[in-house]
Design a protein around this motif. Structure first.
Motif, PDB file in Angstrom:
ATOM      1  N   ASN A  75      63.637   1.789  15.039  1.00 23.28           N
ATOM      2  CA  ASN A  75      65.074   1.573  15.170  1.00 23.28           C
ATOM      3  C   ASN A  75      65.343   0.932  16.533  1.00 23.28           C
ATOM      4  OD1 ASN A  75      65.301   3.615  17.165  1.00 23.28           O
ATOM      5  ND2 ASN A  75      65.755   5.176  15.632  1.00 23.28           N
ATOM      6  N   PHE A  76      66.558   0.493  16.754  1.00 16.91           N
ATOM      7  CA  PHE A  76      66.848  -0.253  17.980  1.00 16.91           C
ATOM      8  C   PHE A  76      66.597   0.577  19.234  1.00 16.91           C
ATOM      9  CE2 PHE A  76      69.581  -2.114  21.275  1.00 16.91           C
ATOM     10  CZ  PHE A  76      69.035  -3.385  21.300  1.00 16.91           C
ATOM     11  N   ASN A  77      66.934   1.866  19.208  1.00 14.37           N
ATOM     12  CA  ASN A  77      66.679   2.712  20.380  1.00 14.37           C
ATOM     13  C   ASN A  77      65.192   2.804  20.679  1.00 14.37           C
ATOM     14  OD1 ASN A  77      69.410   3.209  20.762  1.00 14.37           O
ATOM     15  ND2 ASN A  77      69.383   5.070  19.520  1.00 14.37           N
ATOM     16  N   ALA A  78      64.369   2.944  19.644  1.00 12.10           N
ATOM     17  CA  ALA A  78      62.913   2.988  19.831  1.00 12.10           C
ATOM     18  C   ALA A  78      62.397   1.652  20.364  1.00 12.10           C
ATOM     19  CB  ALA A  78      62.221   3.346  18.521  1.00 12.10           C
ATOM     20  N   LEU A  79      62.983   0.562  19.896  1.00  7.92           N
ATOM     21  CA  LEU A  79      62.581  -0.757  20.387  1.00  7.92           C
ATOM     22  C   LEU A  79      62.882  -0.889  21.874  1.00  7.92           C
ATOM     23  CD1 LEU A  79      61.518  -3.643  19.610  1.00  7.92           C
ATOM     24  CD2 LEU A  79      63.946  -4.286  19.545  1.00  7.92           C
ATOM     25  N   VAL A 117      57.819   0.920   5.252  1.00 10.19           N
ATOM     26  CA  VAL A 117      58.083   0.943   6.701  1.00 10.19           C
ATOM     27  C   VAL A 117      57.384   2.186   7.265  1.00 10.19           C
ATOM     28  CG1 VAL A 117      59.885   0.917   8.489  1.00 10.19           C
ATOM     29  CG2 VAL A 117      60.310  -0.187   6.288  1.00 10.19           C
ATOM     30  N   PRO A 118      56.058   2.109   7.446  1.00  9.83           N
ATOM     31  CA  PRO A 118      55.313   3.312   7.826  1.00  9.83           C
ATOM     32  C   PRO A 118      55.597   3.823   9.241  1.00  9.83           C
ATOM     33  CG  PRO A 118      53.855   1.409   7.694  1.00  9.83           C
ATOM     34  CD  PRO A 118      55.190   0.967   7.191  1.00  9.83           C
ATOM     35  N   HIS A 163      56.903  -2.692  12.388  1.00  9.06           N
ATOM     36  CA  HIS A 163      56.855  -1.359  11.772  1.00  9.06           C
ATOM     37  C   HIS A 163      55.508  -1.051  11.105  1.00  9.06           C
ATOM     38  CE1 HIS A 163      58.850  -3.592   8.269  1.00  9.06           C
ATOM     39  NE2 HIS A 163      57.698  -3.183   7.762  1.00  9.06           N
ATOM     40  N   TYR A 164      54.575  -1.982  11.121  1.00  8.98           N
ATOM     41  CA  TYR A 164      53.217  -1.718  10.635  1.00  8.98           C
ATOM     42  C   TYR A 164      52.269  -1.279  11.754  1.00  8.98           C
ATOM     43  CZ  TYR A 164      54.546  -3.778   6.208  1.00  8.98           C
ATOM     44  OH  TYR A 164      55.173  -4.037   5.020  1.00  8.98           O
ATOM     45  N   ILE A 165      52.742  -1.309  12.978  1.00 10.51           N
ATOM     46  CA  ILE A 165      51.902  -0.983  14.132  1.00 10.51           C
ATOM     47  C   ILE A 165      52.069   0.491  14.500  1.00 10.51           C
ATOM     48  CG2 ILE A 165      51.387  -1.533  16.545  1.00 10.51           C
ATOM     49  CD1 ILE A 165      50.859  -3.852  14.640  1.00 10.51           C
ATOM     50  N   ARG A 166      50.997   1.253  14.367  1.00 14.11           N
ATOM     51  CA  ARG A 166      51.035   2.676  14.704  1.00 14.11           C
ATOM     52  C   ARG A 166      51.118   2.855  16.223  1.00 14.11           C
ATOM     53  NH1 ARG A 166      49.038   7.412  12.124  1.00 14.11           N
ATOM     54  NH2 ARG A 166      48.024   6.090  10.582  1.00 14.11           N
ATOM     55  N   ASN A 167      50.243   2.179  16.948  1.00 14.76           N
ATOM     56  CA  ASN A 167      50.198   2.327  18.405  1.00 14.76           C
ATOM     57  C   ASN A 167      50.771   1.069  19.057  1.00 14.76           C
ATOM     58  OD1 ASN A 167      49.608   2.579  21.123  1.00 14.76           O
ATOM     59  ND2 ASN A 167      47.651   3.593  20.749  1.00 14.76           N
ATOM     60  N   ARG A 168      52.076   1.062  19.217  1.00 14.67           N
ATOM     61  CA  ARG A 168      52.744  -0.119  19.769  1.00 14.67           C
ATOM     62  C   ARG A 168      52.417  -0.333  21.242  1.00 14.67           C
ATOM     63  NH1 ARG A 168      56.478   1.284  15.676  1.00 14.67           N
ATOM     64  NH2 ARG A 168      57.632   2.794  16.897  1.00 14.67           N
ATOM     65  N   ASP A 169      52.104   0.722  21.967  1.00 10.78           N
ATOM     66  CA  ASP A 169      51.757   0.559  23.382  1.00 10.78           C
ATOM     67  C   ASP A 169      50.475  -0.262  23.521  1.00 10.78           C
ATOM     68  OD1 ASP A 169      53.999   2.005  24.077  1.00 10.78           O
ATOM     69  OD2 ASP A 169      52.905   3.897  24.234  1.00 10.78           O
ATOM     70  N   SER A 170      49.471   0.034  22.715  1.00 13.03           N
ATOM     71  CA  SER A 170      48.242  -0.767  22.734  1.00 13.03           C
ATOM     72  C   SER A 170      48.507  -2.185  22.256  1.00 13.03           C
ATOM     73  CB  SER A 170      47.168  -0.131  21.842  1.00 13.03           C
ATOM     74  OG  SER A 170      46.757   1.091  22.382  1.00 13.03           O
ATOM     75  N   TYR A 224      64.156  -2.900  10.589  1.00 16.39           N
ATOM     76  CA  TYR A 224      65.100  -1.989   9.971  1.00 16.39           C
ATOM     77  C   TYR A 224      65.551  -0.981  11.025  1.00 16.39           C
ATOM     78  CZ  TYR A 224      63.326  -3.922   5.647  1.00 16.39           C
ATOM     79  OH  TYR A 224      62.971  -4.785   4.652  1.00 16.39           O
ATOM     80  N   ASP A 225      66.835  -0.730  11.090  1.00 16.03           N
ATOM     81  CA  ASP A 225      67.380   0.194  12.081  1.00 16.03           C
ATOM     82  C   ASP A 225      67.339   1.618  11.515  1.00 16.03           C
ATOM     83  OD1 ASP A 225      68.364   0.963  14.486  1.00 16.03           O
ATOM     84  OD2 ASP A 225      70.334   0.037  14.245  1.00 16.03           O
ATOM     85  N   THR A 226      66.119   2.124  11.401  1.00 23.47           N
ATOM     86  CA  THR A 226      65.921   3.462  10.854  1.00 23.47           C
ATOM     87  C   THR A 226      64.810   4.165  11.616  1.00 23.47           C
ATOM     88  OG1 THR A 226      65.486   4.736   8.839  1.00 23.47           O
ATOM     89  CG2 THR A 226      64.258   2.682   9.098  1.00 23.47           C
TER      90      THR A 226
END
Length: 178
Positions: free
Chosen positions: A136-140, A131-132, A95-102, A122-124
């Motif tokens: 959530n699980f769907n996003a994961l 948690v910037p 949850h600290y990673i802004r650009n998870r694709d990179s 966190y499932d939010t």
């Protein structure tokens, strides 16, 4: 969180192998999940516990349950040279990673084929100062599919003492071909 609670979040991933493994714990903090992982891995395994906070790393022993733990003070968004990894755990770190694709492009070269990625989050979907960039699980699931991981499975949930959302653990397999 107590070590026994961390172990219970990871245990459902299945830990049958007797062959020593090499893992990294990214954003390990004081190492609760490094110790939980060491409790589940076979003896003679190795864990690279990586965090930018040197004070937190001081809490980790060099060995735990026959597993060698090597601490590395570094921002985990750029990995140091490591041997090929059987797995990576990220507990309350994605949850600290802004650009998870990179970031996926940083993770995948470090992992062996048939490796696993374990996430505790966190499932939010509501951001806050702790948690910037919520996952959530769907996003994961969506991120994992785009990043080339497969078989995303929710392992366990537990209440969080910090907010109304629950925490979850999930495991996924490396699905890409190098």
């Amino acid at each position: 969180m107590q070590p026994s609670e961390a172990i219970s979040m990871l245990e459902p991933a299945g830990w049958i192998s007797n062959t020593p493994q090499t893992w990294a714990d990214l954003g390990c903090g004081k190492g609760i999940f490094s110790l939980a992982l060491a409790s589940l891995l076979p003896p003679k395994s190795n864990i690279y516990s990586i965090d930018r906070d040197a004070d937190s790393l001081q809490f980790l022993p060099q060995e735990y349950h026959g597993v060698k733990i090597e601490t590395i003070q570094q921002d985990f968004t750029t990995l140091p040279p490591l041997p090929p990894l059987d797995g990576i755990i990220m507990a309350n770190a994605l949850h600290y990673i802004r650009n998870r694709d990179s970031f996926a492009q940083v993770l995948t070269p470090a992992l062996k084929e048939n490796a696993r990625l374990i996430i505790v989050e966190y499932d939010t979907d509501t951001a806050n100062r702790w948690v910037p960039f919520p996952v959530n699980f769907n996003a994961l699931e969506k991120w994992a599919g785009l990043a080339g991981f497969r078989n995303v499975r929710r392992l366990k949930e537990r209440a969080s003492i910090y907010q109304r959302s629950k925490m979850y653990s999930a495991v996924m397999d490396v699905g890409f071909v190098k």
